[in-house]
Each structure stands twice: as structure tokens, then as C-alpha cells.
Design a protein around this motif. Structure first.
Motif, PDB file in Angstrom:
ATOM      1  N   ALA A  68       9.208 -26.266  87.168  1.00  0.00           N
ATOM      2  CA  ALA A  68       7.978 -26.861  86.295  1.00  0.00           C
ATOM      3  C   ALA A  68       7.000 -25.599  87.100  1.00  0.00           C
ATOM      4  O   ALA A  68       6.884 -24.831  86.788  1.00  0.00           O
ATOM      5  N   VAL A  69       7.024 -25.016  88.035  1.00  0.00           N
ATOM      6  CA  VAL A  69       5.908 -24.714  89.167  1.00  0.00           C
ATOM      7  C   VAL A  69       6.348 -23.393  89.078  1.00  0.00           C
ATOM      8  O   VAL A  69       5.339 -22.328  88.710  1.00  0.00           O
ATOM      9  N   LYS A  95      -1.018 -29.087  91.061  1.00  0.00           N
ATOM     10  CA  LYS A  95      -1.519 -29.243  89.643  1.00  0.00           C
ATOM     11  C   LYS A  95      -0.686 -29.795  89.342  1.00  0.00           C
ATOM     12  O   LYS A  95      -0.771 -30.827  88.905  1.00  0.00           O
ATOM     13  N   LEU A  96       0.330 -28.981  89.013  1.00  0.00           N
ATOM     14  CA  LEU A  96       1.623 -29.602  88.141  1.00  0.00           C
ATOM     15  C   LEU A  96       2.247 -30.485  88.874  1.00  0.00           C
ATOM     16  O   LEU A  96       2.997 -31.623  88.775  1.00  0.00           O
ATOM     17  N   ILE A 105      -1.452 -23.446  91.085  1.00  0.00           N
ATOM     18  CA  ILE A 105      -0.885 -24.016  89.950  1.00  0.00           C
ATOM     19  C   ILE A 105      -0.036 -25.123  90.538  1.00  0.00           C
ATOM     20  O   ILE A 105       0.475 -25.720  89.688  1.00  0.00           O
ATOM     21  N   LEU A 145       4.445 -29.487  76.910  1.00  0.00           N
ATOM     22  CA  LEU A 145       4.828 -29.361  78.723  1.00  0.00           C
ATOM     23  C   LEU A 145       5.837 -29.946  78.737  1.00  0.00           C
ATOM     24  O   LEU A 145       7.222 -29.460  79.039  1.00  0.00           O
ATOM     25  N   PHE A 187       6.087 -22.257  84.766  1.00  0.00           N
ATOM     26  CA  PHE A 187       4.702 -21.747  84.331  1.00  0.00           C
ATOM     27  C   PHE A 187       3.767 -20.972  85.342  1.00  0.00           C
ATOM     28  O   PHE A 187       2.667 -20.333  84.957  1.00  0.00           O
ATOM     29  N   THR A 238       0.342 -32.572  77.111  1.00  0.00           N
ATOM     30  CA  THR A 238       1.384 -33.087  78.162  1.00  0.00           C
ATOM     31  C   THR A 238       2.818 -32.877  77.423  1.00  0.00           C
ATOM     32  O   THR A 238       3.498 -32.790  78.284  1.00  0.00           O
ATOM     33  N   TYR A 286      -4.926 -30.895  83.006  1.00  0.00           N
ATOM     34  CA  TYR A 286      -4.250 -29.435  83.281  1.00  0.00           C
ATOM     35  C   TYR A 286      -4.227 -29.234  82.446  1.00  0.00           C
ATOM     36  O   TYR A 286      -3.762 -27.991  82.295  1.00  0.00           O
ATOM     37  N   ALA A 287      -2.712 -29.583  81.406  1.00  0.00           N
ATOM     38  CA  ALA A 287      -2.355 -29.575  80.700  1.00  0.00           C
ATOM     39  C   ALA A 287      -2.824 -28.416  79.528  1.00  0.00           C
ATOM     40  O   ALA A 287      -2.283 -28.197  79.207  1.00  0.00           O
ATOM     41  N   LEU A 325      -4.314 -25.422  80.563  1.00  0.00           N
ATOM     42  CA  LEU A 325      -2.831 -24.645  80.844  1.00  0.00           C
ATOM     43  C   LEU A 325      -2.193 -24.043  79.625  1.00  0.00           C
ATOM     44  O   LEU A 325      -2.400 -22.810  79.101  1.00  0.00           O
ATOM     45  N   LYS A 329       9.795 -30.688  89.674  1.00  0.00           N
ATOM     46  CA  LYS A 329       8.958 -29.265  89.639  1.00  0.00           C
ATOM     47  C   LYS A 329       9.064 -27.943  90.292  1.00  0.00           C
ATOM     48  O   LYS A 329       8.090 -26.880  89.629  1.00  0.00           O
TER      49      LYS A 329
END
Length: 618
Positions: free
Chosen positions: A108-109, A147-148, A144, A28, A112, A25, A328-329, A332, A105
Motif C-alpha cells: 500500500a505504501v 498515515k497509511l 504517507i 483504497l 500510493f 477508504t 487521510y483517505a 489522498l 502495508k
């Protein structure tokens, strides 16, 4: 030197339980901060400043009450303004925080999602045959964005609650050093109790990952218009519904059991916090009455304890939520590591192959317009398979030759095509195209001139122009080449019949016009023809065409590949007569090779298969 050299990424699945989820995490967050720091820095700063308001709010409220009781109007006004300012800051905080979070967000989305798609697109095709890797890909890519978003929100909430707790704890510490330690010590076992079962639901869902995928597939089958006729005709609906119920019940029992364990942990945590709060009230009463402290101090103590108790309760809940989300991290980054390991292993394989001139088969050098092919002692097995699909196969194809590959189902025909196109690398032996080993780093030059139509061709729910133009994305828009490919595949009349011609959107998902199976297949052929291919491969290209349409297609195909090397696979052996030579495969081995007339005269496997098919047309 094939896919067996990349077993290492799958070994990582055994150590998943030992991975540091928090390390993943933080990794990330660090990647996000390093690429685009200002939104994250501003968000963190704003959360820290905004969350500190609570301690100031509690202190200001107590000081305001004392000022009123002492009739100090100026001091009361000062603290009232501070109290109002903290409330204004709170209103501002809840307005601005979602905006800043949305910026972080979105970055980030996007980042990834792009990484997952890039790795999924670049990983060797054989990696998709690895069950654990494919399952990890599904978990990493499924929702994704959601979750992110949940993970980042949990991290922000954790920081927010921590700062709020610290600000109130500091205020209480100043009034009575005993209150803060009692409340915090009571919260520790509560937090530990809840975090111990925090990941129980997530782990239960992971245990039922395959079952969840089965549920989705059954639901998709029942909803799909293409499966509706068969479901109703054969009456498979009730059986699928029974499987759906049993699979869902098994998953629900496990998940609900985890939820019940989490609920029990919550009840235990609440009991501990309630007892601690009662102790603190008693300590506060003893402190205030014993030391004759002011009413404002009582307000600070009671309000602060109420705030801190609630914040600590929130901290336990946020910790539990964060613990669930950080899993989730791990998914991923484990997917990315596995994908990178597959890609690196393939690069190592290609990098270690030397195309020394002395090793190049003289009869296959040719050129990019019509390369020769040499398959030398090739064997290949799918990951987790029971044995080789291709077994010590050797064959030569001279430049400009058209070869048909025939055989029963499971003979290895389509697998051989994927090996020739470089999508798979052989476990043993080598494949040379135009004098270049397909494992060599320089193979991209020749493989970029290979056109193919596979059994499982793609029907792009996009404009018709894209369905053909995707055959060579590197080429600039070329209407003349597109029209030529359409004529060669026999879809030029279709284009002219559409309202917007080649610009018409196809398919029912987004488009205006759906096509028949045969029309979609002709578009796939046009896509292959659009590419300036020196080697053209057709893997069962006529499965959706009737015999007349198939004959017309192969006549056009024979004219098209006159000056090119061509390989075709067809389940109708009559089509093989268009080839210069026919290769008969069986159990991954070459059984026979020759012309149609020669193989019929030999009266072997090919003749027997041809005679069996001919019976159906008499």
C-alpha cells in the motif's frame, strides 16, 4: 486558454465536508485488492478465523467445567484439547498477523507513494501556485507511510473486533438470548457518542495546517547551518521563537479542547457500558438460579459478558481511531482528483490547439537545432494574483539569435521564460517555437530540445555525475558529453580535484563534499549544456558569480550558442552586451528592444538602468 481552464479541481474543496470518507477508504482497499489480492485476502481470512477463536474459547471453558463436575473424563479431555487449541491459535495469530500486515502495508505504501510522486511530477507547474492544491499535496504526502499504516491497522482492528464480538455474542445468545441484546444496545450509544467526536482532533489539526507548516519552517530555519550566521548577526532568534510559541499555543489550545471533548465522550461511554454490564449480571443471576443451570453455564455467561463488554469497549475505541484515520483517505483521493483535473485540463488545452500551416509564423520555423520564437499578444496571471504579470506581449526571435531580457525586479522576466519553455501556458495569445505552438500536443518534440538554468536551480545531493547527467535523462551514460559540458561550464577542474571524480557524492546530507554557491551554479550550467539543446535559456545564471567569473562565463556562453537560439536574463546589464538584441521589460510589457549601442543612443529606460549600475563601479 491557460491555467484559468482548470478552476474545477479547486471547486472540490468546497464539498470536502460532504465526501464519504468511508467510500474513499473502501476505494483504497479495493485498489489494493485488485492489484495484488492474495496478501489482503489471506490477511482478512486469517483475521476472521483467528478472531472467531474467542467465542470458541468461552464455550470450551464452560463445557470443560461442566465435564469436570460430571466426572466425564473423556469429554473433559476433549474440551481441554479444544481450549488448548484455541490458545495455540491465539499465539499463532499474534505472530503471523504482523507479518501479513507488513506485506499489505508495504504494498500500500509503495503504491500510493508512487501515485503521489507521479502526480506531483506530472501536474502542470502552475498548479503549485494554487494555495489549496499545494496544501492538499502537503497533507497527502506528509508521512504517507505512517498515515497509511495507521489507516490499514485501524481497518484490520475494526474487522478483528467485529468478528470477536460476533463470536462471543453468538455463544451468549445460545445460553441466554437476553444478554447479547442488552450489551449491544448499551454499546450503540457509547459508540455513537465517541464517533461523534472521533474526528475532532483531526479536524483541529486540519484547521491549523498552515500554522503547523509555519512551525516546521521556523524549526528548520533555526536548525539550518546556512541561516545560523544571519540569525545570530541580526538577533532574529528571539522573534522567531516568539512566533513559534504563539502559533504552537493557538494550535495546542484547539487540539487540547478537542481532546477534552473526546475524553468527556469516553467517560459517558464508560458509564453507559458499566450500567449495561450490571444489568446483564443481574439477568444472568436470575436466569441461572431460576432455571437451575450448570456451573459451566455460569462460567460461559460471566466470562462471555466480561469478554463482550471489553470487546465492545475496544470496538468503540477502534471505531474512533478508524474515523480519525479515514480522513487521510479523503485527503489522498482529493489530491489525486485535483491533480488529474489539472493534468486533464492541460491536455484538453493542448489538444484543442491546431498547428495549421497557415497559422505558422514564417519567420520562426527554423529547426530543432536553432528554432525561431514568436510571442503573440501573450498575457498571463498567476492563480490568485492581483493582475497579469505579462500583458499583451508580442516579440519575435529569429533562429540562431541571442537575446538578453532585462528589467527591474517584478518586470516579468522569469515568468516569460517559463512561458517560453512551456512550463506555463498563456492565458491569452500564443507562443510558437520552431513553428509549433507551445500549447500543441506536438510541442514535446521541440520543448525536449530546450535547455535552461533557472534562478532557483536544484543542488542535487547526489553524485556529481548525476548533477550533470540529469540534464538529459534519456541519454545513455556518455562520459565524453559529460566532460564537454563540464568544460563549457568551467567545472572540469573541480571534477579533477575530487577524490572520486564525477562519482563523488555532493552535499552534506549524504555526500562527502559540499560546494560553494558558485560551484553549485556552474554544475547547473553544465546540466543545461549536457542537453543537446537548440534553445538555451539562462535565467539569472550568474547571480552567485563574481564579475570576472561572470564575464568569463558569458564569453564561453557566446561561443557555445553561436549556432543556437539563446535567451539570457541577467541583473548585470553589462552582460547584456554579449547579446545580438536586448529586450527591456517593465510591468509585463515590452518597453524597448535593440542593440546595446542603439538603446544607449535612445537614452530611454535601458540607458537609465545601465547608467545607474555603472555608477556603482566608478
Amino acid at each position: 486558454m491557460g491555467h484559468d481552464t482548470v478552476d474545477s479541481p479547486l471547486d472540490m474543496t468546497a464539498s470536502d465536508s460532504d465526501r464519504s470518507r468511508w467510500r474513499d477508504t473502501l476505494r483504497l482497499v479495493w485498489q489494493l485488492a485488485r492489484e495484488r489480492p492474495w496478501p489482503l485476502v489471506i490477511l482478512i481470512t486469517f483475521v476472521i478465523v483467528g478472531s472467531s477463536r474467542v467465542g470458541v474459547y468461552v464455550a470450551a471453558e464452560g463445557a470443560f467445567v461442566d465435564a469436570l463436575f460430571t466426572a466425564d473424563g473423556r469429554l473433559a479431555l476433549t474440551w481441554a484439547l479444544i481450549w488448548i487449541a484455541t490458545n495455540a491459535l491465539e499465539e499463532l495469530y499474534w505472530v503471523v498477523k504482523p507479518w501479513l500486515f507488513a506485506i499489505v502495508k508495504d504494498h500500500a505504501v509503495h503504491r500510493f507513494q508512487k501515485q503521489v510522486m507521479q502526480r506531483a511530477g506530472n501536474v502542470p507547474l502552475v498548479a503549485f501556485e494554487e494555495g489549496p492544491f499545494y496544501a492538499r499535496l502537503q497533507r497527502a504526502s506528509d508521512d504517507i507511510g505512517g498515515k497509511l499504516s495507521n489507516l490499514l491497522l485501524s481497518l484490520v482492528d475494526t474487522l478483528q473486533v467485529f468478528v470477536m464480538s460476533a463470536s462471543v455474542a453468538l455463544t451468549l445468545w445460545i445460553v441466554s438470548p437476553w444478554l447479547t441484546p442488552v450489551l449491544i444496545l448499551a454499546a450503540v450509544p457509547a459508540i455513537v457518542l465517541e464517533t461523534r467526536v472521533a474526528s475532532a482532533v483531526q479536524e483541529a489539526l486540519q484547521r491549523h495546517a498552515l500554522g503547523s507548516h509555519l512551525l516546521e519552517r521556523i524549526e528548520a530555519i533555526v536548525r539550518d547551518r546556512n541561516t545560523g550566521a544571519e540569525l545570530r548577526l541580526f538577533g532574529n532568534g528571539p522573534d522567531l521563537l516568539t512566533r513559534w510559541r504563539k502559533t504552537r499555543a493557538a494550535r495546542a489550545d484547539d487540539v487540547l479542547d478537542a481532546e477534552w471533548r473526546r475524553a468527556k465522550a469516553g467517560l459517558g461511554s464508560e458509564a453507559i457500558r458499566s450500567f449495561a454490564f450490571a444489568v446483564c449480571v443481574a439477568v444472568a443471576l436470575w436466569t441461572i438460579t431460576g432455571q437451575n443451570l450448570s456451573i459451566g453455564t455460569w462460567v460461559v455467561v460471566t466470562t462471555g459478558m466480561d469478554w463482550l463488554s471489553g470487546i465492545l469497549r475496544m470496538f468503540a475505541q477502534v471505531s474512533r481511531s478508524t474515523r480519525e484515520q479515514v480522513a487521510y483517505a479523503g485527503d489522498l483521493f482529493t489530491f489525486e482528483e485535483q491533480a488529474d483535473a489539472f493534468i486533464a485540463a492541460e491536455r484538453r488545452t493542448r489538444g484543442t490547439v491546431s498547428a495549421a500551416s497557415g497559422d505558422v509564423p514564417a519567420n520562426v520555423v527554423g529547426n530543432l537545432d536553432a528554432p525561431g520564437i514568436e510571442i503573440r499578444n501573450v498575457s498571463f496571471a498567476y492563480p490568485g494574483g492581483s493582475g497579469p504579470v505579462i500583458r499583451d506581449l508580442s516579440v519575435s526571435i529569429v533562429p540562431g539569435e541571442t537575446v538578453a531580457i532585462v528589467g527591474e525586479n517584478g518586470a516579468g522576466k522569469s515568468t516569460l521564460v517559463r512561458l517560453v519553455t512551456g512550463l506555463y501556458l498563456p492565458d491569452e495569445g500564443s507562443i510558437w517555437i520552431g513553428g509549433i505552438d507551445t500549447r500543441d500536443e506536438g510541442a514535446a518534440a521541440i520543448l525536449g530540445r530546450v535547455g535552461a538554468v533557472f534562478q532557483d536551480y536544484v543542488s542535487y545531493q547526489l553524485p556529481l555525475r548525476d548533477n550533470i547527467g540529469f540534464g538529459d535523462p534519456s541519454r545513455d551514460a556518455d562520459d565524453a558529453a559529460l566532460d564537454r559540458a563540464a568544460r563549457q561550464a568551467g567545472v572540469d577542474d573541480l571534477i579533477h580535484s575530487l577524490p572520486e571524480g564525477a562519482g563523488t557524492w555532493l552535499g552534506r546530507q549524504f555526500g562527502e563534499r559540499d560546494l560553494s554557491g558558485g560551484q553549485w551554479q556552474r554544475l547547473a550550467l553544465a546540466r543545461a549544456f549536457y542537453r543537446d539543446a537548440g534553445l538555451l535559456i539562462l535565467d539569472e545564471p550568474t547571480a552567485a558569480l563574481d564579475p570576472k567569473a561572470e564575464q568569463a562565463l558569458f564569453e564561453r556562453y557566446a561561443a557555445l550558442v553561436e549556432d543556437r537560439t539563446a535567451i539570457m536574463i541577467s541583473h548585470r546589464l553589462a552582460s547584456a552586451r554579449f547579446a545580438d538584441r536586448i529586450l527591456v521589460l517593465g510591468d509585463g510589457r515590452l518597453l524597448e528592444a535593440g542593440t546595446h549601442d542603439g538603446l544607449m543612443a535612445r537614452n530611454g529606460d535601458y540607458a537609465a538602468m545601465f547608467a545607474a549600475q555603472a555608477e556603482w563601479y566608478r
